[in-house]
Write an enzyme that holds these catalytic residues in place. Structure first.
Site, PDB file in Angstrom:
ATOM      1  N   ASN A 126       0.813  -1.226   0.000  1.00 29.23           N
ATOM      2  CA  ASN A 126       0.000   0.000   0.000  1.00 29.23           C
ATOM      3  C   ASN A 126       0.846   1.277   0.000  1.00 29.23           C
ATOM      4  O   ASN A 126       0.448   2.293  -0.550  1.00 29.23           O
ATOM      5  CB  ASN A 126      -0.990   0.005   1.173  1.00 29.23           C
ATOM      6  CG  ASN A 126      -0.332  -0.200   2.521  1.00 29.23           C
ATOM      7  OD1 ASN A 126       0.842  -0.568   2.618  1.00 29.23           O
ATOM      8  ND2 ASN A 126      -1.087   0.019   3.581  1.00 29.23           N
ATOM      9  N   LYS A 149      12.791  -6.554   0.813  1.00 23.62           N
ATOM     10  CA  LYS A 149      11.914  -7.277  -0.108  1.00 23.62           C
ATOM     11  C   LYS A 149      10.580  -6.564  -0.186  1.00 23.62           C
ATOM     12  O   LYS A 149       9.806  -6.574   0.768  1.00 23.62           O
ATOM     13  CB  LYS A 149      11.686  -8.726   0.359  1.00 23.62           C
ATOM     14  CG  LYS A 149      10.919  -9.558  -0.704  1.00 23.62           C
ATOM     15  CD  LYS A 149      10.423 -10.886  -0.162  1.00 23.62           C
ATOM     16  CE  LYS A 149       9.099 -10.721   0.556  1.00 23.62           C
ATOM     17  NZ  LYS A 149       7.979 -10.317  -0.342  1.00 23.62           N
ATOM     18  N   GLY A 201       2.785  -5.677   7.277  1.00 26.21           N
ATOM     19  CA  GLY A 201       1.844  -6.501   6.529  1.00 26.21           C
ATOM     20  C   GLY A 201       0.753  -7.054   7.416  1.00 26.21           C
ATOM     21  O   GLY A 201       0.400  -6.461   8.434  1.00 26.21           O
ATOM     22  N   SER A 202       0.234  -8.207   7.031  1.00 28.13           N
ATOM     23  CA  SER A 202      -0.929  -8.777   7.721  1.00 28.13           C
ATOM     24  C   SER A 202      -0.532  -9.500   9.005  1.00 28.13           C
ATOM     25  O   SER A 202       0.616  -9.913   9.186  1.00 28.13           O
ATOM     26  CB  SER A 202      -1.639  -9.769   6.792  1.00 28.13           C
ATOM     27  OG  SER A 202      -0.849 -10.933   6.620  1.00 28.13           O
ATOM     28  N   VAL A 203      -1.517  -9.676   9.881  1.00 31.78           N
ATOM     29  CA  VAL A 203      -1.292 -10.382  11.140  1.00 31.78           C
ATOM     30  C   VAL A 203      -0.852 -11.838  10.913  1.00 31.78           C
ATOM     31  O   VAL A 203       0.131 -12.288  11.515  1.00 31.78           O
ATOM     32  CB  VAL A 203      -2.545 -10.319  12.043  1.00 31.78           C
ATOM     33  CG1 VAL A 203      -2.390 -11.224  13.265  1.00 31.78           C
ATOM     34  CG2 VAL A 203      -2.805  -8.879  12.488  1.00 31.78           C
ATOM     35  N   PRO A 204      -1.536 -12.613  10.041  1.00 27.91           N
ATOM     36  CA  PRO A 204      -1.102 -14.002   9.844  1.00 27.91           C
ATOM     37  C   PRO A 204       0.345 -14.117   9.361  1.00 27.91           C
ATOM     38  O   PRO A 204       1.101 -14.968   9.838  1.00 27.91           O
ATOM     39  CB  PRO A 204      -2.082 -14.540   8.790  1.00 27.91           C
ATOM     40  CG  PRO A 204      -3.298 -13.691   8.926  1.00 27.91           C
ATOM     41  CD  PRO A 204      -2.794 -12.331   9.295  1.00 27.91           C
ATOM     42  N   THR A 205       0.737 -13.244   8.424  1.00 27.44           N
ATOM     43  CA  THR A 205       2.119 -13.279   7.940  1.00 27.44           C
ATOM     44  C   THR A 205       3.080 -12.836   9.034  1.00 27.44           C
ATOM     45  O   THR A 205       4.172 -13.397   9.185  1.00 27.44           O
ATOM     46  CB  THR A 205       2.297 -12.397   6.687  1.00 27.44           C
ATOM     47  OG1 THR A 205       1.341 -12.789   5.704  1.00 27.44           O
ATOM     48  CG2 THR A 205       3.692 -12.535   6.111  1.00 27.44           C
ATOM     49  N   GLU A 223       4.721  -4.388  12.161  1.00 29.51           N
ATOM     50  CA  GLU A 223       3.676  -3.370  11.992  1.00 29.51           C
ATOM     51  C   GLU A 223       2.578  -4.039  11.192  1.00 29.51           C
ATOM     52  O   GLU A 223       2.681  -4.202   9.982  1.00 29.51           O
ATOM     53  CB  GLU A 223       4.263  -2.142  11.278  1.00 29.51           C
ATOM     54  CG  GLU A 223       3.449  -0.877  11.467  1.00 29.51           C
ATOM     55  CD  GLU A 223       2.322  -0.763  10.464  1.00 29.51           C
ATOM     56  OE1 GLU A 223       1.182  -1.121  10.825  1.00 29.51           O
ATOM     57  OE2 GLU A 223       2.575  -0.340   9.336  1.00 29.51           O
ATOM     58  N   CYS A 257      -3.489   0.258   6.920  1.00 23.49           N
ATOM     59  CA  CYS A 257      -3.601  -0.581   8.118  1.00 23.49           C
ATOM     60  C   CYS A 257      -4.185   0.159   9.315  1.00 23.49           C
ATOM     61  O   CYS A 257      -4.874  -0.438  10.143  1.00 23.49           O
ATOM     62  CB  CYS A 257      -2.242  -1.162   8.479  1.00 23.49           C
ATOM     63  SG  CYS A 257      -0.940   0.075   8.592  1.00 23.49           S
ATOM     64  N   GLU A 360     -10.597  -6.901   9.513  1.00 20.84           N
ATOM     65  CA  GLU A 360      -9.993  -5.877   8.662  1.00 20.84           C
ATOM     66  C   GLU A 360     -10.348  -6.143   7.200  1.00 20.84           C
ATOM     67  O   GLU A 360     -10.017  -7.207   6.661  1.00 20.84           O
ATOM     68  CB  GLU A 360      -8.475  -5.869   8.840  1.00 20.84           C
ATOM     69  CG  GLU A 360      -7.796  -4.757   8.060  1.00 20.84           C
ATOM     70  CD  GLU A 360      -6.297  -4.691   8.309  1.00 20.84           C
ATOM     71  OE1 GLU A 360      -5.754  -3.573   8.297  1.00 20.84           O
ATOM     72  OE2 GLU A 360      -5.672  -5.757   8.495  1.00 20.84           O
TER      73      GLU A 360
END
Length: 463
Positions: A126, A149, A201-205, A223, A257, A360
């Site tokens: 984003n 990356k 990035g996302s919570v799962p990652t 974050e 986010c 989210e």
């Protein structure tokens, strides 16, 4: 470069284990040079990088718009924040210092603030260029090297940043870019010569990153996502509150986010606030993000657009009312017909137990929820696994400070929303992560403290 939504811009090779190792070894070699330079020497290089970005603002902003799909108006702001970030950490680079502590008998101790070595930055799609600057600015100021990356959905603009750092005079390989998805990220996290990892990035990652980092006892900054509350009290300045709600939900097509997507509105102004928000939302200009008057561009890709649409469909099934938008948008310009556009959506008749309120969405979808008392709204605002941000609109300054003190969130706004000054730390509570980007606080997460104890007399032994 021209804007052709839905078409391939370029193709990049994914970095495998061999390429990741080459990048890390290159960064490791550059670190030996960079870490031995004085803070003032590093400062001059960062200032030069900031100058180049400022000078090439328009070119980089255009690249970022094509890279991400956000409006050129917003992309320029991102690039301004980026060079300001590098300038800020250039200013801190020469000020990094430890402490001197006097001990009995003329002995003393001191602390040294030292770099980690090779840091890994893993960015989000984003804010590709801005996030890369947020991570590399403090990392390089502290004397580290970085392998970055970017998201495979936005691989382009960070390569330009790497070129700019080289032009500015960093040692070759100090800021390396590798391309790829999850596999490339895994090679980075598991690499024995990587000393620290910073992920957005996302919570799962984020959970997976933390797990991989734990194998090597590597410190991490995470974050992650959010489902932040924006609380509108009846004593607010209505126009400001409406502007704040739009800023809290529709920047970068809602793909932010820290967006304040749960908009709690005191019941006595619910109708007038909702009416004005809907009216303003319907006027948002959607279309070619390279046009000056466009305020909302295209979402990142088709799967994500479908996911956002799925949330809206589910919200309707659970009883929410679509007050405006939520449908796909097809611009008149035929070259934009394959773009991933949708109209910004406002949902009414929402309750706290709805999926659209709890999860989210990461798209341009605002949920409006009524409340009656301050105590009630604070409890509801905190009833979430997330804790990235929160906001309050009120003319009662005591109430404003009282409410933000009670919010379990790392970044709070009073009578504004989604401002990101580089001087202020940014980061979350709870599942939204830990560690901080920006501000002097970031220095703590890109350096480690060494304590030195010096004895000035004879050594006494207990043996």
């Amino acid at each position: 470069l021209k804007m052709y939504p839905g078409r391939v811009i370029t193709k990049l090779q994914c970095s495998g284990e061999k390429e990741v190792d080459l990048a890390v070894q290159s960064a490791k070699a550059a670190f030996k040079i960079w870490s031995q330079m004085s803070g003032m020497e590093r400062s001059r290089v960062l200032l030069e990088a900031a100058r180049i970005i400022r000078e090439q603002r328009e070119e980089i902003a255009t690249l970022e718009t094509i890279n991400n799909g956000k409006s050129i108006f917003e992309a320029r702001v991102d690039i301004d924040i980026s060079w300001q970030c590098l300038e800020y950490y250039a200013g801190l680079a020469g000020c990094l210092a430890g402490e001197h502590i006097q001990l009995p008998g003329g002995s003393f101790g001191y602390t040294r603030r030292e770099p980690f070595g090779v840091c890994v930055g893993i960015g989000a799609w984003n804010y590709p260029f801005q996030v890369a600057c947020w991570k590399s600015g403090p990392a390089l100021a502290c004397g580290n090297a970085m392998v970055f990356k970017p998201s495979p959905f936005t691989p382009i603009s960070v390569v330009r940043l790497a070129e700019i750092f080289t032009e500015a005079g960093v040692p070759k390989g100090l800021f390396n870019v590798v391309q790829g998805g999850a596999a490339t990220g895994q090679f980075l996290c598991h690499h024995p010569d990587v000393a620290k990892i910073s992920f957005t990035g996302s919570v799962p990652t984020g959970m997976k990153i933390m797990e991989m980092a734990s194998k090597g006892i590597k410190p991490v900054t995470l974050e992650l996502g959010g489902k932040s509350p924006l609380i509108i009290f009846s004593d607010c300045v209505l126009e400001n509150a409406v502007n704040g709600a739009l800023m809290a939900n529709f920047l970068t097509q809602g793909e932010v986010c820290c967006n304040g997507t749960r908009v709690f509105v005191e019941r006595k102004i619910l109708d007038v606030f909702t009416k004005e928000v809907v009216k303003r939302t319907q006027k948002i200009k959607i279309g070619d993000p390279l046009l000056e008057d466009t305020r909302m561009g295209a979402l990142i890709n088709r799967p994500h657009l479908d996911r956002v649409q799925g949330f809206i469909k589910q919200a309707k099934e659970q009883g929410a009312q679509v007050l405006c938008g939520g449908d796909l948008y097809v611009p008149d310009d035929p070259k934009l017909k394959n773009g991933y556009y949708m109209r910004p959506c406002v949902l009414g008749n929402c309750t706290d137990d709805m999926t659209c309120v709890k999860e989210e969405i990461f798209g341009p979808v605002m949920s409006i929820l009524p409340f009656d008392t301050e105590e009630e709204v604070v409890e509801r605002a905190n009833n979430t696994k997330y804790g990235l941000a929160g906001g309050v609109f009120t003319r009662d300054i005591q109430k404003a400070h009282r409410v933000v003190a009670a919010l379990k969130a790392g970044m709070c706004f009073i009578n504004n929303y989604n401002l990101s000054p580089v001087e202020l730390p940014f980061g979350g509570y709870k599942s939204s992560g830990f560690g901080r980007e920006n501000g002097q606080a970031a220095i703590e997460y890109y350096s480690q403290l060494k304590t030195v104890c010096v004895e000035m007399g004879d050594v006494e032994s207990v043996f």
